[in-house]
Design a protein around this motif. Structure first.
Motif, mmCIF file in Angstrom:
data_model
loop_
_atom_site.group_PDB
_atom_site.id
_atom_site.type_symbol
_atom_site.label_atom_id
_atom_site.label_comp_id
_atom_site.label_asym_id
_atom_site.label_seq_id
_atom_site.Cartn_x
_atom_site.Cartn_y
_atom_site.Cartn_z
ATOM 1 N N GLN A 262 0.599 -1.321 -0.073
ATOM 2 C CA GLN A 262 -0.016 -0.018 0.082
ATOM 3 C C GLN A 262 0.930 1.091 0.011
ATOM 4 N N VAL A 263 0.752 1.980 -0.878
ATOM 5 C CA VAL A 263 2.020 3.110 -1.303
ATOM 6 C C VAL A 263 0.939 4.421 -1.376
ATOM 7 N N THR A 264 1.679 5.456 -0.809
ATOM 8 C CA THR A 264 1.083 6.791 -0.902
ATOM 9 C C THR A 264 2.377 7.872 -1.278
ATOM 10 N N ALA B 96 2.429 7.491 -13.058
ATOM 11 C CA ALA B 96 1.446 7.975 -12.208
ATOM 12 C C ALA B 96 0.062 7.573 -12.297
ATOM 13 N N LYS B 97 -0.252 6.993 -13.627
ATOM 14 C CA LYS B 97 -1.551 6.171 -13.752
ATOM 15 C C LYS B 97 -1.853 5.328 -13.224
ATOM 16 N N ARG B 98 -0.598 4.658 -12.983
ATOM 17 C CA ARG B 98 -0.739 3.112 -12.148
ATOM 18 C C ARG B 98 -0.865 3.233 -10.641
ATOM 19 N N LEU B 99 -0.667 4.498 -10.304
ATOM 20 C CA LEU B 99 -0.449 4.616 -8.605
ATOM 21 C C LEU B 99 -1.950 4.893 -8.129
ATOM 22 N N LYS B 100 -2.275 4.239 -6.917
ATOM 23 C CA LYS B 100 -3.397 4.525 -6.540
ATOM 24 C C LYS B 100 -3.732 5.818 -5.635
ATOM 25 N N THR B 101 -2.856 6.225 -4.930
ATOM 26 C CA THR B 101 -2.746 7.177 -3.985
ATOM 27 C C THR B 101 -1.785 8.232 -4.195
#
Length: 489
Positions: free
Chosen positions: A51-53, A230-235
Motif C-alpha cells: 500500500q503506497v502513498t 502515475a496512472k498506475r498509482l492508487k494514492t
C-alpha cells in the motif's frame, strides 16, 4: 463454561487472531517526492502488493523535467533501465538522425561540425581531440567505476579541480572555451568539479561511441513516462510539502502541515537541498548532515525562446551545440504553430552570475548576446518559457556534481537506509547521477531495500570507503614517467 474459562478462551483466540492479522497485514510505504525516482519506487512497491502513498510538494509530478518538447536519450545499451520502462508502458522513442548524434560547435555565431573544424580550424580540433584523449587516459586508470577510490593515486585526483587539470593541458583558447562549455553543461563549472568525478563518469561511458549518447528522442520528454507511471498509482497527493519524518518502533509518521500520514517505511526521493528542509527524528548522521551542506550541485537555467521565424538562417542548431560565447548549450525545438523555438541551457557560473536578475531581465541578457550573433533576433522574439533550477527551493540546483574532496567523504553515502527511511534520487546512483537512467535505477534500488527491511534482512552500507590520504610522491627515475607523473609532477 465457567466465566474464567470463557475469559481465557477469548484471550487465547483473540491473541491468535491478532497475530494472524499482523502477519497478513498489507505492508505500507510513503514515498516522498514525485520525480522519476519517487514514481519508480512507488510503482515497484505497489506492484509487489504494498500500500503506497506518494507525496509531492509541487502541484504536478515529474520532478526536474525539462522544457524540451522532446528529450535526447541514449541507446538501449547505454540506458537499459529506461528502455525497459519505455517498453513496459508502451512509450515510443524516435531514432535520432545521424547529424545530431555528434556534438556541434557555435564559434562566433557560426556553426561548425568536426569536419568543418578540420578544414578551417585544425588547431581547435586538435585541442578538442587532445582533451578527449587525456580524459580517456584518466578514465582508463579506474578499473571499476563503482570503486573510484581504489588506490592513493586515484584518491589524489579527488583533491584536484577540473579547471586545474585543463590548465595543464594548455589547450588553444577556442578549444578550451568549447571544452569548458561542454563540461559545465553536463556537470558544473570546471573550477567547482572534482577531477576524480569527471574521470569516474568518463569511465562509466568508456568504450561506447559518442553517437550512442544521443541515439533517440523521447517525444514529450520524461513527463510522458512520469504520467504513465502515475496512472498506475492508487494514492497520489500533490501540493503536499513534507515538514517532518518521525520514526517509531513499529512505523513512521510523515507530517504535511497539520496532517500526519503513517506507514511501515518511507522512501525519501527528493534532492539533497530539499531533504535538508525536512526535520527527521531520529536525526541524520553527522556525516549526512555535513553532506547536505557540502555536496555540490550543478547550476542550470533553461529557457525556451520563441521567434516568429528562424533568425539563425541555415545554421544547424539541432543536437547538442556548444557555444564559445557564453550562450551555453542550445538546440532548435519544434514550433507547433509556426515560428521557431530555440532552447538555451545556461549552466555553471554563467548561470550563477544571472541569479540576481529577474526572469525577463535574464532573458533579455541572453537575447542581447544572441542578437549580436544573429541580427534581428530581438525584433523577431515573441515570448519565452523558463526553468531556473538553481533558484528553485525544491531543487536547489540541477543535478549532483561532486566538488573537490567530496567523493572521498561521501561516496555512496545515501545508499544506506536510516532506520525505516530509505533514500532515492539521481544523487544516490553511483554510475548514472544526473540522468534519467540514474533516477530510475535509484527508485528500483530503494524499493528493493524497503522490501528487504520488511523481510528482516540487513541492509547496510554498500561498501566502506577508506579515508583518503595524499598519495606518496613517486621516487624520481630516469626512465619514462607514468601518465599521472607527467600530468601533475
Amino acid at each position: 463454561m465457567p466465566a474464567a474459562w470463557r475469559a481465557l478462551a477469548f484471550i487465547i483466540v483473540g491473541g491468535l487472531s491478532a497475530t494472524a492479522l499482523a502477519k497478513d497485514k498489507q505492508p505500507s510505504a510513503i514515498v516522498i517526492g514525485g520525480g522519476m525516482a519517487g514514481l519508480t519506487s512507488a510503482y515497484e512497491l505497489q506492484q509487489k502488493g504494498w500500500q503506497v502513498t506518494l507525496l509531492e510538494a509541487r502541484p504536478s509530478l515529474g520532478g526536474r523535467s525539462a522544457l524540451a518538447t522532446s528529450e535526447w536519450i541514449g541507446s538501449a545499451r547505454l540506458q537499459p533501465t529506461l528502455y525497459r520502462y519505455l517498453d513496459q508502458f508502451k512509450v515510443k522513442a524516435v531514432p535520432a538522425p545521424d547529424y545530431v548524434r555528434t556534438p556541434g560547435y557555435l564559434v562566433a555565431g557560426r556553426y561548425f561540425s568536426e569536419a568543418d573544424l578540420l578544414k578551417e580550424a585544425p588547431s581547435t580540433l586538435e585541442g578538442l581531440k587532445r582533451f578527449d584523449k587525456s580524459l580517456d587516459d584518466l578514465a582508463a586508470s579506474i578499473e571499476d567505476p563503482l570503486k573510484p577510490l581504489a588506490n592513493h593515486t586515484l584518491q589524489s585526483l579527488d583533491a584536484i579541480t577540473v579547471a586545474r587539470w585543463l590548465e595543464k593541458l594548455n589547450l588553444p583558447p577556442t578549444a578550451k572555451a568549447l571544452v569548458e562549455q561542454r563540461i559545465r553543461s553536463r556537470y558544473d563549472e570546471p573550477s567547482r568539479l572534482s577531477l576524480l568525478y569527471l574521470a569516474q563518469q568518463a569511465r562509466v561511458y568508456r568504450g561506447l561511441p559518442d553517437t550512442e549518447m544521443r541515439s533517440a528522442r523521447l517525444p514529450g520528454g520524461s513527463q510522458v513516462l512520469a504520467q504513465a507511471m502515475a496512472k498506475r498509482l492508487k494514492t497520489i497527493k500533490t501540493n503536499a510539502r513534507v515538514s517532518a519524518i518521525v520514526q517509531e518502533k513499529d512505523g513512521v509518521t510523515v507530517k504535511v502541515g497539520g496532517t500526519g500520514y503513517t506507514a511501515d517505511y518511507v522512501v525519501l526521493a527528493v534532492p539533497l537541498p530539499a531533504l535538508g528542509r525536512i526535520s527527521q527524528t531520529p536525526s541524520l548522521s553527522a556525516l549526512q548532515l555535513k553532506a547536505l551542506k557540502d555536496i555540490n550541485y550543478g547550476w542550470r537555467d533553461q529557457m525556451l525562446l520563441k521567434f516568429r521565424k528562424p533568425v539563425w538562417g541555415k545554421s544547424r542548431l539541432s543536437g547538442e551545440v556548444y557555444s564559445d560565447q557564453g550562450l551555453g548549450m542550445l538546440w532548435v525545438e519544434p514550433a507547433l504553430k509556426g515560428g521557431a523555438n530555440l532552447l538555451v541551457n545556461l549552466s555553471g557560473d554563467n548561470a550563477r552570475l544571472m541569479q540576481a536578475f529577474g526572469d525577463r531581465q535574464m532573458v533579455d541578457q541572453v537575447l542581447i548576446r544572441f542578437d549580436k550573433l544573429y541580427p534581428g533576433a530581438r525584433e523577431q522574439f515573441k515570448g519565452y518559457e523558463l526553468r531556473r533550477y538553481g533558484k528553485d527551493a525544491l531543487a536547489g540546483g540541477a543535478y549532483l556534481a561532486y566538488g573537490p574532496g567530496e567523493i572521498s567523504l561521501y561516496w555512496r553515502l545515501w545508499e544506506q537506509p536510516l532506520g525505516r527511511v530509505v533514500f532515492a534520487g539521481e544523487h544516490t546512483d553511483a554510475l548514472y547521477p544526473g540522468t534519467l537512467e540514474g533516477a530510475l535505477r535509484s527508485g528500483e534500488r530503494a524499493a528493493a531495500q524497503v522490501i528487504d527491511l520488511k523481510a528482516g534482512k540487513s541492509v547496510g552500507p554498500v561498501e566502506t570507503v577508506a579515508e583518503a590520504r595524499p598519495a606518496p610522491r613517486p621516487v624520481a627515475r630516469e626512465e619514462k614517467k607514468g601518465f599521472f607523473s607527467r600530468l601533475f609532477d
